[in-house]
Design an enzyme around this catalytic site. Structure first.
Site, mmCIF file in Angstrom:
data_model
loop_
_atom_site.group_PDB
_atom_site.id
_atom_site.type_symbol
_atom_site.label_atom_id
_atom_site.label_comp_id
_atom_site.label_asym_id
_atom_site.label_seq_id
_atom_site.Cartn_x
_atom_site.Cartn_y
_atom_site.Cartn_z
ATOM 1 N N THR A 24 41.210 49.933 37.824
ATOM 2 C CA THR A 24 40.893 50.163 39.237
ATOM 3 C C THR A 24 41.213 51.610 39.595
ATOM 4 O O THR A 24 42.305 52.100 39.329
ATOM 5 C CB THR A 24 41.696 49.174 40.108
ATOM 6 O OG1 THR A 24 41.152 47.876 39.893
ATOM 7 C CG2 THR A 24 41.613 49.515 41.590
ATOM 8 N N GLN B 268 33.083 44.141 35.246
ATOM 9 C CA GLN B 268 34.055 43.071 35.497
ATOM 10 C C GLN B 268 33.806 42.461 36.875
ATOM 11 O O GLN B 268 33.904 43.144 37.902
ATOM 12 C CB GLN B 268 35.490 43.600 35.404
ATOM 13 C CG GLN B 268 36.479 42.434 35.321
ATOM 14 C CD GLN B 268 37.917 42.833 35.500
ATOM 15 O OE1 GLN B 268 38.240 43.617 36.390
ATOM 16 N NE2 GLN B 268 38.792 42.297 34.671
ATOM 17 N N HIS C 70 36.535 38.147 35.697
ATOM 18 C CA HIS C 70 37.958 38.457 35.894
ATOM 19 C C HIS C 70 38.697 37.160 36.229
ATOM 20 O O HIS C 70 38.670 36.694 37.363
ATOM 21 C CB HIS C 70 38.105 39.468 37.025
ATOM 22 C CG HIS C 70 39.457 40.131 37.106
ATOM 23 N ND1 HIS C 70 40.572 39.620 36.492
ATOM 24 C CD2 HIS C 70 39.869 41.277 37.722
ATOM 25 C CE1 HIS C 70 41.613 40.422 36.734
ATOM 26 N NE2 HIS C 70 41.205 41.439 37.475
ATOM 27 N N ASN D 229 45.309 38.174 36.450
ATOM 28 C CA ASN D 229 46.058 39.008 37.405
ATOM 29 C C ASN D 229 46.189 38.471 38.823
ATOM 30 O O ASN D 229 46.288 39.237 39.788
ATOM 31 C CB ASN D 229 45.480 40.433 37.427
ATOM 32 C CG ASN D 229 45.686 41.128 36.095
ATOM 33 O OD1 ASN D 229 46.480 40.665 35.280
ATOM 34 N ND2 ASN D 229 44.995 42.227 35.858
ATOM 35 N N TYR E 246 44.137 36.880 40.821
ATOM 36 C CA TYR E 246 42.993 36.854 41.748
ATOM 37 C C TYR E 246 42.410 35.436 41.824
ATOM 38 O O TYR E 246 42.977 34.494 41.281
ATOM 39 C CB TYR E 246 41.982 37.930 41.344
ATOM 40 C CG TYR E 246 42.604 39.314 41.460
ATOM 41 C CD1 TYR E 246 42.985 39.822 42.704
ATOM 42 C CD2 TYR E 246 42.888 40.080 40.329
ATOM 43 C CE1 TYR E 246 43.610 41.060 42.813
ATOM 44 C CE2 TYR E 246 43.509 41.320 40.433
ATOM 45 C CZ TYR E 246 43.873 41.805 41.680
ATOM 46 O OH TYR E 246 44.488 43.028 41.794
ATOM 47 N N ARG F 161 38.479 37.578 31.069
ATOM 48 C CA ARG F 161 39.832 38.118 30.949
ATOM 49 C C ARG F 161 40.829 37.123 31.522
ATOM 50 O O ARG F 161 40.632 36.625 32.644
ATOM 51 C CB ARG F 161 39.934 39.443 31.703
ATOM 52 C CG ARG F 161 41.187 40.226 31.353
ATOM 53 C CD ARG F 161 41.270 41.556 32.086
ATOM 54 N NE ARG F 161 41.993 42.541 31.280
ATOM 55 C CZ ARG F 161 42.671 43.572 31.778
ATOM 56 N NH1 ARG F 161 42.708 43.786 33.071
ATOM 57 N NH2 ARG F 161 43.302 44.410 30.976
ATOM 58 N N ASN G 287 50.558 40.115 41.240
ATOM 59 C CA ASN G 287 50.029 39.521 42.478
ATOM 60 C C ASN G 287 50.570 38.118 42.746
ATOM 61 O O ASN G 287 49.864 37.245 43.238
ATOM 62 C CB ASN G 287 48.494 39.516 42.458
ATOM 63 C CG ASN G 287 47.950 40.920 42.531
ATOM 64 O OD1 ASN G 287 48.394 41.719 43.351
ATOM 65 N ND2 ASN G 287 47.014 41.250 41.662
ATOM 66 N N GLY H 277 44.085 50.777 28.245
ATOM 67 C CA GLY H 277 43.891 51.109 29.647
ATOM 68 C C GLY H 277 44.268 52.546 29.931
ATOM 69 O O GLY H 277 43.448 53.467 29.797
HETATM 70 C C1 8OZ Z 1 45.455 47.855 40.095
HETATM 71 C C2 8OZ Z 1 45.245 48.048 41.448
HETATM 72 C C3 8OZ Z 1 44.381 47.226 42.127
HETATM 73 C C4 8OZ Z 1 43.711 46.217 41.460
HETATM 74 C C5 8OZ Z 1 43.870 44.094 38.357
HETATM 75 C C6 8OZ Z 1 41.916 44.695 39.633
HETATM 76 O O1 8OZ Z 1 45.096 44.148 38.229
HETATM 77 C C7 8OZ Z 1 43.201 44.932 39.377
HETATM 78 C C8 8OZ Z 1 43.923 46.011 40.086
HETATM 79 C C9 8OZ Z 1 44.798 46.851 39.415
HETATM 80 O O2 8OZ Z 1 43.184 43.331 37.661
#
Ligand code: 8OZ
Length: 369
Positions: A25, A97, A178, A181, A183, A230, A238, A325
């Site tokens: 990102t 992604q 995705h 992480n 989400y 992923r 998060n 990364g």
């Molecule tokens: C860093 C900052 C904001 C989003 C992820 C899409 O961790 C992100 C993300 C990473 O998968």
């Protein structure tokens, strides 16, 4: 012996080497529209076997941060066309992604200032980024509302439309779902964020249902051989939490096995952090074995904190692809540098998120230096 620099296949994708640029990102897409500078950035890195774009929202509801790109408006699709064209001109392969942030968002970023959506009305203890007078500010995520079961087919459909547009309109070589992480899809997977009592909550089978419906819808639109996913089994990113991730993720990869995916992309440990989490041990070899035993033939891609030595060891131990990364962010010619065991440019953290060319397209290659 197989090396990092040997060509391979991931599903339908013929890759020049086993080195992948991980999704990163960068918050350089004002109004969610990919810019010509982004095309230059990705094209600079086209010597990777595969480029995975930064996380890209499939809908306005899927947006959770300032200046991250989308894949749902005409101008966004046009912007991505420029990116794939530049990468292909430079000889690279690129997948996008596909991202829905779920509860990791803020009312300021949502359609009509509404609440972000989630499996359950549980606020994530995490921050997101807004722009105030052009400057980034970190804010708490907003309280989400629980998605109604009737809304879920629409979300699945939105992923499918984005995947079709990605390949047919934008010229991507494929997509990565995705599922990591913390989400939306990961929020459904985990019992820390999913307390539903319908068919999408409770048992492992129910919590995995949305993710599997999404992947099936995507593969039916563009083919399994162009689809990757992923996953991040133990990341705390998060506010992701699950009481028992091993059987959960083994179930997920067993179910994915029959879809003939291009690859499975696993973040080992805490995203962007330690690879070993003493409080959250996880058996990645067992995860891979579960996938292979169930007939899964996709490439096995590993990620998190790899350097050349660790990556070579992973490939020797049977990993098919290794995603880098931060080293790719700071080294457009990472493949050449790894091949030569050359020194790497140091990454500049201050320019990771937001801004322009500085810390983005101005990292020198070996040739330039
Ligand atoms: C860093 C900052 C904001 C989003 C992820 C899409 O961790 C992100 C993300 C990473 O998968």
């Amino acid at each position: 012996m197989t090396t990092l620099f040997d060509p391979t296949h991931a599903g339908d994708l013929a890759l020049a080497n086993r080195i992948v640029m991980a999704p990163l990102t960068r918050n350089r897409a004002p109004n969610a529209i990919p810019t010509p500078l982004m095309a230059e950035y990705y094209a600079q890195r086209a010597s990777a076997g595969l480029l995975i774009t930064e996380a890209t929202a499939i809908s306005h509801q899927g947006q959770g941060y300032a200046d991250v790109p989308g894949l749902y408006g005409t101008e966004q699709l046009d912007g991505w066309k420029r990116v794939t064209h530049a990468v292909h001109e430079a000889g690279g392969k690129i997948v996008v992604q596909l991202w829905h942030v779920g509860r990791v968002s803020h009312t300021d970023l949502q359609p009509d200032g509404g609440q972000p959506v989630a499996p359950s009305a549980i606020t994530a203890k995490t921050k997101t980024v807004l722009l105030k007078d052009g400057a980034p500010v970190f804010v708490d995520t907003s309280e989400p509302r629980a998605l109604k079961a009737e809304e879920l087919p629409g979300i699945v459909h939105t992923y499918q439309v984005a995947a079709r547009n990605a390949v047919e309109t934008c010229g991507f070589d494929g997509v990565e779902v995705h599922g990591a992480n913390g989400y939306l899809l990961d929020q459904f997977l985990r019992d820390g964020s999913n307390q539903r009592t319908d068919d999408y909550g409770g048992s492992i089978e129910n919590r995995a249902r949305l993710l599997l419906e999404v992947v099936r819808a995507v593969t039916s639109a563009i083919g399994g051989g162009r689809t990757g996913i992923r996953l991040s089994p133990v990341t705390p990113a998060n506010d992701a939490r699950d009481s028992n991730p091993q059987p959960l993720f083994e179930y997920v990869v067993r179910e994915l096995a029959s879809l003939n995916l291009a690859y499975i992309h696993i973040i080992e440990g805490a995203t962007g952090g330690p690879r070993e989490l003493p409080d959250a041990p996880f058996d990645y070899a067992a995860l891979k074995a579960a996938y292979r035993t169930a007939g899964g033939k996709g490439a096995w891609m590993v990620n998190n904190g790899y350097d050349k030595a660790l990556a070579e060891k992973a490939v020797a131990n049977g990993a098919d692809l290794v995603a880098f990364g931060v080293p790719f962010l700071a080294n457009p010619d990472l493949v050449e540098r790894l091949r030569k065991s050359a020194a790497l440019n140091a990454p500049d953290k201050a320019t990771f998120y937001g801004g322009g060319a500085k810390g983005y397209t101005d990292y020198p290659t070996l040739k330039a230096a």
